[in-house]
Write a protein that holds these residues in place. Structure first.
Motif, mmCIF file in Angstrom:
data_model
loop_
_atom_site.group_PDB
_atom_site.id
_atom_site.type_symbol
_atom_site.label_atom_id
_atom_site.label_comp_id
_atom_site.label_asym_id
_atom_site.label_seq_id
_atom_site.Cartn_x
_atom_site.Cartn_y
_atom_site.Cartn_z
ATOM 1 N N ALA A 1 0.831 -1.214 0.000
ATOM 2 C CA ALA A 1 0.000 0.000 0.000
ATOM 3 C C ALA A 1 0.863 1.260 0.000
ATOM 4 C CB ALA A 1 -0.922 -0.005 1.223
ATOM 5 N N VAL A 2 1.946 1.262 0.795
ATOM 6 C CA VAL A 2 2.777 2.472 0.885
ATOM 7 C C VAL A 2 3.776 2.565 -0.276
ATOM 8 C CG1 VAL A 2 2.536 2.557 3.388
ATOM 9 C CG2 VAL A 2 4.530 1.395 2.388
ATOM 10 N N ARG A 3 4.026 1.439 -0.960
ATOM 11 C CA ARG A 3 4.922 1.472 -2.129
ATOM 12 C C ARG A 3 4.218 2.019 -3.379
ATOM 13 N NH1 ARG A 3 7.195 -4.652 -1.242
ATOM 14 N NH2 ARG A 3 8.829 -4.169 0.306
ATOM 15 N N ASP A 4 2.919 2.096 -3.316
ATOM 16 C CA ASP A 4 2.167 2.576 -4.466
ATOM 17 C C ASP A 4 2.668 3.956 -4.894
ATOM 18 O OD1 ASP A 4 -0.515 1.997 -6.050
ATOM 19 O OD2 ASP A 4 -0.510 4.134 -5.511
ATOM 20 N N TYR A 5 2.614 4.222 -6.201
ATOM 21 C CA TYR A 5 3.179 5.486 -6.708
ATOM 22 C C TYR A 5 2.465 6.708 -6.155
ATOM 23 C CZ TYR A 5 -0.788 6.106 -9.875
ATOM 24 O OH TYR A 5 -2.034 6.315 -10.392
ATOM 25 N N THR A 6 1.201 6.532 -5.739
ATOM 26 C CA THR A 6 0.469 7.681 -5.167
ATOM 27 C C THR A 6 0.949 8.020 -3.760
ATOM 28 O OG1 THR A 6 -1.250 6.187 -4.331
ATOM 29 C CG2 THR A 6 -1.598 7.177 -6.515
ATOM 30 N N VAL A 7 1.634 7.066 -3.115
ATOM 31 C CA VAL A 7 2.166 7.293 -1.765
ATOM 32 C C VAL A 7 3.665 7.570 -1.838
ATOM 33 C CG1 VAL A 7 2.457 6.340 0.554
ATOM 34 C CG2 VAL A 7 0.376 5.824 -0.775
ATOM 35 N N GLY A 8 4.382 6.652 -2.499
ATOM 36 C CA GLY A 8 5.800 6.888 -2.751
ATOM 37 C C GLY A 8 6.718 6.645 -1.570
ATOM 38 N N ILE A 9 6.479 5.551 -0.838
ATOM 39 C CA ILE A 9 7.407 5.182 0.241
ATOM 40 C C ILE A 9 7.902 3.762 -0.063
ATOM 41 C CG2 ILE A 9 7.738 4.896 2.734
ATOM 42 C CD1 ILE A 9 5.420 6.750 3.222
ATOM 43 N N PRO A 10 8.976 3.609 -0.860
ATOM 44 C CA PRO A 10 9.444 2.287 -1.304
ATOM 45 C C PRO A 10 10.265 1.558 -0.239
ATOM 46 C CG PRO A 10 10.848 3.969 -2.227
ATOM 47 C CD PRO A 10 9.782 4.701 -1.458
ATOM 48 N N LEU A 11 9.608 1.147 0.800
ATOM 49 C CA LEU A 11 10.300 0.469 1.902
ATOM 50 C C LEU A 11 10.536 -0.996 1.580
ATOM 51 C CD1 LEU A 11 8.417 1.732 5.095
ATOM 52 C CD2 LEU A 11 10.753 2.286 4.424
ATOM 53 N N THR A 12 11.665 -1.519 2.035
ATOM 54 C CA THR A 12 11.878 -2.960 2.017
ATOM 55 C C THR A 12 11.302 -3.538 3.297
ATOM 56 O OG1 THR A 12 14.000 -2.855 3.154
ATOM 57 C CG2 THR A 12 14.027 -2.628 0.740
ATOM 58 N N VAL A 28 1.423 10.473 8.320
ATOM 59 C CA VAL A 28 0.777 11.667 8.869
ATOM 60 C C VAL A 28 1.470 12.930 8.368
ATOM 61 C CG1 VAL A 28 0.440 12.972 11.012
ATOM 62 C CG2 VAL A 28 -0.199 10.561 10.912
ATOM 63 N N TYR A 29 2.801 12.923 8.364
ATOM 64 C CA TYR A 29 3.543 14.101 7.908
ATOM 65 C C TYR A 29 3.292 14.386 6.430
ATOM 66 C CZ TYR A 29 6.021 13.802 12.353
ATOM 67 O OH TYR A 29 6.318 13.759 13.675
ATOM 68 N N ARG A 30 2.959 13.327 5.672
ATOM 69 C CA ARG A 30 2.615 13.521 4.259
ATOM 70 C C ARG A 30 1.124 13.813 4.080
ATOM 71 N NH1 ARG A 30 6.214 9.725 0.357
ATOM 72 N NH2 ARG A 30 8.203 9.914 1.456
ATOM 73 N N LYS A 31 0.438 13.923 5.241
ATOM 74 C CA LYS A 31 -0.992 14.228 5.253
ATOM 75 C C LYS A 31 -1.826 13.150 4.571
ATOM 76 C CE LYS A 31 -0.134 19.175 5.556
ATOM 77 N NZ LYS A 31 1.317 18.967 5.749
ATOM 78 N N LEU A 32 -1.343 11.915 4.644
ATOM 79 C CA LEU A 32 -2.084 10.764 4.107
ATOM 80 C C LEU A 32 -2.896 10.139 5.239
ATOM 81 C CD1 LEU A 32 0.825 9.290 1.948
ATOM 82 C CD2 LEU A 32 -1.150 10.584 1.117
ATOM 83 N N TYR A 33 -3.802 10.934 5.785
ATOM 84 C CA TYR A 33 -4.551 10.519 6.976
ATOM 85 C C TYR A 33 -5.435 9.293 6.750
ATOM 86 C CZ TYR A 33 -3.040 15.208 8.297
ATOM 87 O OH TYR A 33 -2.284 16.321 8.560
ATOM 88 N N PRO A 34 -6.191 9.198 5.642
ATOM 89 C CA PRO A 34 -7.032 8.004 5.470
ATOM 90 C C PRO A 34 -6.209 6.714 5.432
ATOM 91 C CG PRO A 34 -7.739 9.753 3.977
ATOM 92 C CD PRO A 34 -6.437 10.196 4.575
#
Length: 508
Positions: A100-111, A128-134
């Motif tokens: 979910a967080v690796r998705d391009y709309t989020v952009g957090i490519p964690l291993t 939260v800091y990226r304001k992705l509250y939902p």
């Protein structure tokens, strides 16, 4: 081993017999569980969802014991076959969050390794800091994060961000925040209101504070926003006197004296509490409060109390005179007259102190007369009795006890003959007996009223006299009282008379 297991599943799809050879090789080396573990770990290092799914499926594909066909077991079947599902379930959960967080709309490519090192809390903070509250809320709910660390924390950040938006009105934002946070636990509206205030939206902050159930959180911010009247009202509504005192003391330091008093006048509860404080800490302020309210009654009380604290007679009298003036303004004639009497008594006491050397100033009227009688200043005591209109019974009791204490029996006898006693003569008998003087007590028995004769005779030990009085009055109760005091050995004849009299009294 994981590679062999993966290859086995691959050739199985093509219905190749080599799948049996691969499985036999793994079983012969007893490395099936190790192969499964490696497949699960390998899925965690993959970024492509399809590859993840393939690896997670492969490690569950094997042949039944009867060699009839291949199948993928359920989790309950895995448990019965000694395949622990915890690692698989945990990896599936982690991968779902990572995808979910690796998705391009989020952009957090964690291993997966990074995710485990940074912890869920850090990931939620980044969202939260990226304001992705939902998304942050969904992650919290999916991972079952505790409310105060998860959903409530995210909602608080959302609300703090929301109140800083300038394009929406105060009413719209306040309603949106209250609806969104209605079921959230442990959220402090005062923190959100503080953020609104810091963003220059004071009215929005006030609206948000209406949702804060704890007055102790509302009041400090209201004071900070210079909303003193509202802060005082909220403190009073809370019923917390400490909180009210906190606001009152803040206002006392912030406002000028006139505005401060005016605000208190509009809040009777706060005014009452402040008066209580002033009674113990600031007497002069209390006086100013009474003056401002034209409360002449309380001003009179104030001057009376102040007079007792001053040891100088002139100052005390001056304060009492001020009290008299205030009582007259309040149309309290009783208090005014009583205070005037106190002034006259003080002057009388000072005069006697100077003439006779007796310490009297500050004594009550009762104690003053008692002292005068005990030192033999009967004329001065009688002067007080007349000047202050002391009730006859009260004065006679005072003088009777004072003379008996002094054992001035001669003066007591003279006193008893001055006029008819308003308290009767039984008290004379009793006070003499109390001081062990039966001889003096007998002098007053004859003066006692018929109703008290029996009691007087018994007090001096005159059984014959008590019996005669009881028989003469034909009172069954009094006869029984005398009988109870008789001795069967020494009062035999007297008891017979009393019993006959009692029988006659009963028949009547």
């Amino acid at each position: 081993m994981a590679g062999i297991l993966y290859l086995m599943a691959f050739v199985l799809q093509k219905e190749s017999q080599k799948a049996d050879e691969y499985l036999r090789e793994i079983k012969e080396q007893s490395l099936l569980s190790e192969a499964v573990r490696q497949c699960v770990e390998a899925a965690g290092h993959e970024h492509e969802p399809e590859t993840q799914k393939t690896l997670l499926r492969r490690h569950f594909t094997y042949r039944r014991n009867d060699n009839t066909h291949w199948f993928t077991p359920s989790l309950s079947q895995l448990l019965s076959l000694n395949f622990p599902p915890e690692q698989f379930v945990s990896m599936c959960r982690d991968l779902r969050v990572l995808n979910a967080v690796r998705d391009y709309t989020v952009g957090i490519p964690l291993t997966h390794t990074q995710f485990k090192q940074m912890t869920v809390q850090v990931l939620i903070d980044r969202l939260v800091y990226r304001k992705l509250y939902p998304l942050a809320i969904e992650v919290c709910r999916y991972l079952k994060t505790p409310e105060y660390q998860g959903v409530s924390r995210v909602l608080k950040h959302w609300a703090c961000y929301k109140v800083q938006q300038k394009e929406e009105s105060d009413e719209v934002i306040a309603k949106a925040v209250s609806v969104k946070l209605a079921d959230a636990a442990g959220i402090s509206y005062s923190e959100i209101a503080t953020k609104a205030y810091e963003s220059g939206r004071t009215e929005l902050a006030i609206k948000l504070l209406e949702f804060e159930p704890r007055s102790g959180e509302q009041v400090p911010l209201l004071l900070k926003m210079k909303k003193s009247p509202l802060a005082l009202s909220k403190a009073i509504e809370s019923g917390d006197t400490d909180l009210v005192y906190t606001v009152v003391m803040y206002l006392k330091n912030e406002l000028n004296r006139g505005d401060f008093f005016m605000m208190l006048r509009n809040q009777p509860v706060a005014l009452s509490l402040y008066k209580q404080f002033c009674k113990h800490q600031e007497q002069d302020t209390l006086k100013d409060l009474f003056n401002q309210d034209d409360d002449h009654e309380e001003l009179g009380n104030f001057y009376v109390k102040a007079s007792y604290k001053d040891q100088r007679l002139e100052a005390r009298v001056a304060l009492l005179q001020s009290a008299v003036d205030e009582y007259y303004k309040a149309k309290n004639d009783f208090s005014a007259k009583t205070t005037e009497d106190e002034m006259r008594l003080l002057r009388f006491q000072r005069k006697l102190e100077e003439e006779k050397g007796e310490q009297l100033v500050g004594f009550s009227l009762h104690d003053t007369m008692t002292t005068l009688l005990s030192v033999g200043l009967h004329k001065h005591a009688e002067q007080l009795y007349k000047d202050f209109r002391v009730p006859d019974k009260r004065f006679w009791w005072l003088k009777l006890k004072a003379l008996a204490e002094k054992e001035d029996w001669e003066e007591l006898e003279k006193f008893g003959k001055t006029k008819k006693s308003p308290i009767g003569y039984l008290p004379f008998v009793e006070v003499c007996i109390k001081h062990h003087n039966k001889y003096e007590a007998k002098k007053y028995v004859s003066k006692v009223t018929p109703e008290q004769k029996v009691k007087a005779h018994l007090a001096v030990g005159d059984m014959e006299g008590a019996a005669e009085a009881a028989i003469e009055r034909r009172n069954e109760s009094e006869i029984s009282t005398v009988l109870s005091r008789c001795s069967a050995t020494t009062d035999h004849l007297l008891m017979e008379r009393l019993n006959r009299a009692k029988a006659t009294a009963v028949k009547k």
